[in-house]
Design an enzyme around this catalytic site. Structure first.
Site, PDB file in Angstrom:
ATOM      1  N   HIS A 139       0.820  -1.223   0.000  1.00 18.66           N
ATOM      2  CA  HIS A 139       0.000   0.000   0.000  1.00 18.66           C
ATOM      3  C   HIS A 139       0.848   1.266   0.000  1.00 18.66           C
ATOM      4  O   HIS A 139       0.331   2.357  -0.202  1.00 18.66           O
ATOM      5  CB  HIS A 139      -0.939  -0.001   1.211  1.00 18.66           C
ATOM      6  CG  HIS A 139      -2.033  -1.014   1.099  1.00 18.66           C
ATOM      7  ND1 HIS A 139      -3.327  -0.691   0.773  1.00 18.66           N
ATOM      8  CD2 HIS A 139      -2.022  -2.370   1.223  1.00 18.66           C
ATOM      9  CE1 HIS A 139      -4.064  -1.785   0.723  1.00 18.66           C
ATOM     10  NE2 HIS A 139      -3.294  -2.826   0.995  1.00 18.66           N
ATOM     11  N   ASP A 177       3.668   9.446  -0.869  1.00 14.88           N
ATOM     12  CA  ASP A 177       2.479   8.726  -0.432  1.00 14.88           C
ATOM     13  C   ASP A 177       2.203   7.592  -1.409  1.00 14.88           C
ATOM     14  O   ASP A 177       2.285   7.808  -2.626  1.00 14.88           O
ATOM     15  CB  ASP A 177       1.274   9.700  -0.433  1.00 14.88           C
ATOM     16  CG  ASP A 177       0.287   9.393   0.671  1.00 14.88           C
ATOM     17  OD1 ASP A 177       0.215   8.229   1.083  1.00 14.88           O
ATOM     18  OD2 ASP A 177      -0.418  10.323   1.109  1.00 14.88           O
TER      19      ASP A 177
HETATM   20  O1  F6P Z   1      -1.421   3.038   4.332  1.00 18.30           O
HETATM   21  C1  F6P Z   1      -0.468   2.467   5.114  1.00 18.30           C
HETATM   22  C2  F6P Z   1      -0.969   2.110   6.513  1.00 18.30           C
HETATM   23  O2  F6P Z   1       0.047   1.546   7.285  1.00 18.30           O
HETATM   24  C3  F6P Z   1      -2.102   1.108   6.518  1.00 18.30           C
HETATM   25  O3  F6P Z   1      -1.649  -0.216   6.420  1.00 18.30           O
HETATM   26  C4  F6P Z   1      -2.765   1.442   7.808  1.00 18.30           C
HETATM   27  O4  F6P Z   1      -4.073   1.029   7.902  1.00 18.30           O
HETATM   28  C5  F6P Z   1      -2.631   2.976   7.858  1.00 18.30           C
HETATM   29  O5  F6P Z   1      -1.446   3.258   7.178  1.00 18.30           O
HETATM   30  C6  F6P Z   1      -2.672   3.536   9.273  1.00 18.30           C
HETATM   31  O6  F6P Z   1      -1.540   3.135   9.990  1.00 18.30           O
HETATM   32  P1  F6P Z   1      -1.585   2.351  11.354  1.00 18.30           P
HETATM   33  O7  F6P Z   1      -2.262   1.048  11.106  1.00 18.30           O
HETATM   34  O8  F6P Z   1      -0.155   2.195  11.751  1.00 18.30           O
HETATM   35  O9  F6P Z   1      -2.357   3.222  12.298  1.00 18.30           O
END
Ligand code: F6P
Length: 454
Positions: A154, A362
């Protein structure tokens, strides 16, 4: 039809308690509902039990495991968020290289493999998500799995010269070759991956995304994630959004709203955005009192120092900007550290004249797509978008800026605010059509079709 097994760090399958889900969760839930299957991941809780807890709600089964405190520190806070996240977002200076983190990361991935493998049936398609879980496929193969395994990243894939700063870079990339299909958000990240494979591994890039290294051939594709456009549009005109829209219109008192919505993360370019907005205020005195920036930034990953640092910086900057420019009846910057439900955000986006999405790097950035989906077709706002967001490959009619340049941001704000209705419409329409066509179901279908094809 094969069952789908989804594995990700966070599980967002619906539960009795969960409210509205995000677009990704909605799409994966829909796919799981139609094929059957399970969504595995970390519960987000600290605990010693490794037995998964199964729960079925609304036709979808999820299975979560707790992680011991040391694992959370080394795997999630450590290797995922203090090593891979900064490095993959081109922030070598913020990247921490600790053997313990790497050990914790492999340990958790191995445990996940051990826990999940017994629940996978012979014909299941397995889809692993994101940088937390890169070696999971390799551990599943060690457990004897011969299923089709897919992995989707992602976040960006970093340039080879940056990635080689990671002590065990080759081991990490080799683990990816346990999968049959790897997906990236953009053509750019796919190309940087190719570059690593060719330079560092002596691999060969074939047709239709085929990559061969040492006798093993897999497929790597660019497959940009979309939003649930229809649902988001419905949100934008529903009662919650309408009330948020009215609230914004009333509190704006005729001023133009510039909106930014980002997780509080150094990759989002918030410091640079505030600098750009300040430059705009410095160079456009005539606009004072006629415009304001609403920056919504819910805090995230607060156990990591670099996140606490950026929060402190932004607190200070927002105070300085308001101190320098505010008037008795005008606050130029509303800086809000809390999140809002998606329908509320949809209403706020619709009330905004400008969407400011200026990350330094991003993987995709779905806020940019949601901003477009929420607009009124007869009077759309203008999207200002960083050239370094993955979504810039698709949203080319946005005002594309260099987020590092305060002048670029200031000029784009001035241009967006002065833009004629005709130009706003003609820029918005193709972006909107693209978002509807390449929505989140298109994305799941594209990836799952590639994964299912032998
Ligand atoms: O988009 C990358 C990401 O790590 C996702 O996998 C995740 O849901 C989001 O950012 C939020 O991050 P975290 O799960 O560390 O709060």
């Amino acid at each position: 039809m094969s069952r789908l097994i989804v594995i990700s760090n966070r599980v967002q399958a619906p539960t009795e308690e969960s409210g509205s889900q995000g677009g990704l969760a909605v799409a994966l839930t829909a796919a799981l509902r139609s094929t059957g299957g399970v969504w595995f991941g970390w519960s987000g809780e600290v605990g010693e039990t490794t037995e998964p807890r199964f729960a079925t709600f609304d036709g979808v089964t999820s299975a979560t495991v707790d992680l011991p405190e040391q694992d959370v520190e080394e795997y999630y806070d450590g290797y995922a968020n203090r090593t891979l996240w900064p490095l993959f977002h081109y922030r070598l200076g913020l990247t921490e290289f600790e053997r313990d983190f790497e050990g914790g990361y492999e340990r958790v991935n191995r445990v996940f493999g051990d826990v999940i493998a017994p629940h996978i049936e012979a014909e299941d398609l397995v889809w692993v998500h994101d940088y937390h879980m890169i070696p999971l496929g390799w551990f599943l193969r060690q457990r004897g799995l011969t299923n089709r395994l897919g992995f989707f990243l992602h976040i960006p894939w970093p340039p080879t010269r940056l990635l080689t700063a990671l002590p065990q870079h080759r081991r990490l990339v080799e683990a990816l070759f346990a999968y049959d299909v790897i997906g990236f958000q953009t053509q750019e990240w796919l190309e940087t991956f190719h570059d690593y494979v060719v330079r560092e591994m002596g691999g060969a890039i074939g047709e239709d995304g085929e990559i061969t290294v040492g006798g093993r051939t897999i497929r790597a594709i660019a497959c940009p994630i979309g939003i649930d456009a229809k649902e988001f549009m419905a949100n934008a005109f529903g009662p919650e959004a309408s009330s948020a829209f009215d609230r914004m219109v009333t509190s704006s008192m005729g001023r133009s709203l510039i909106i930014g919505v980002d997780r509080l993360d150094y990759s989002k370019g918030l410091e640079e955005r505030f600098n750009g907005y300040q430059r705009y205020l410095e160079t456009h005195e005539d606009a004072h009192s006629n415009v304001y920036l609403l920056q919504i930034a819910p805090p995230s990953r607060a156990s990591v120092q670099s996140y606490r640092d950026i929060r402190e910086k932004l607190d200070a900057m927002s105070g300085r900007i308001n101190g320098a420019f505010a008037d008795i009846d005008w606050v130029p910057l509303r800086y809000v550290n809390q999140g809002y439900p998606r329908p509320v955000l949809a209403g706020i986006y619709r009330a905004a004249r400008v969407g400011l999405v200026t990350p330094l790097r991003d993987g995709m950035n779905l806020v940019a797509k949601e901003f477009i989906a929420a607009q009124d077709p007869e009077d759309p706002g203008v999207l200002i978008l960083s050239r370094f967001a993955g979504s810039a490959e698709q949203l080319q009619e946005a005002l594309i800026v260099n987020p590092y340049s305060p002048d670029d941001i200031a000029d784009a704000i001035a241009r967006a605010l002065a833009m004629t209705l005709d130009e706003r419409k003609s820029r918005w329409r193709p972006m909107f059509d693209g978002i509807v066509k390449h929505d989140v179901s298109w994305w799941t279908d594209k990836f799952c079709t590639a994964l299912a094809a032998d």
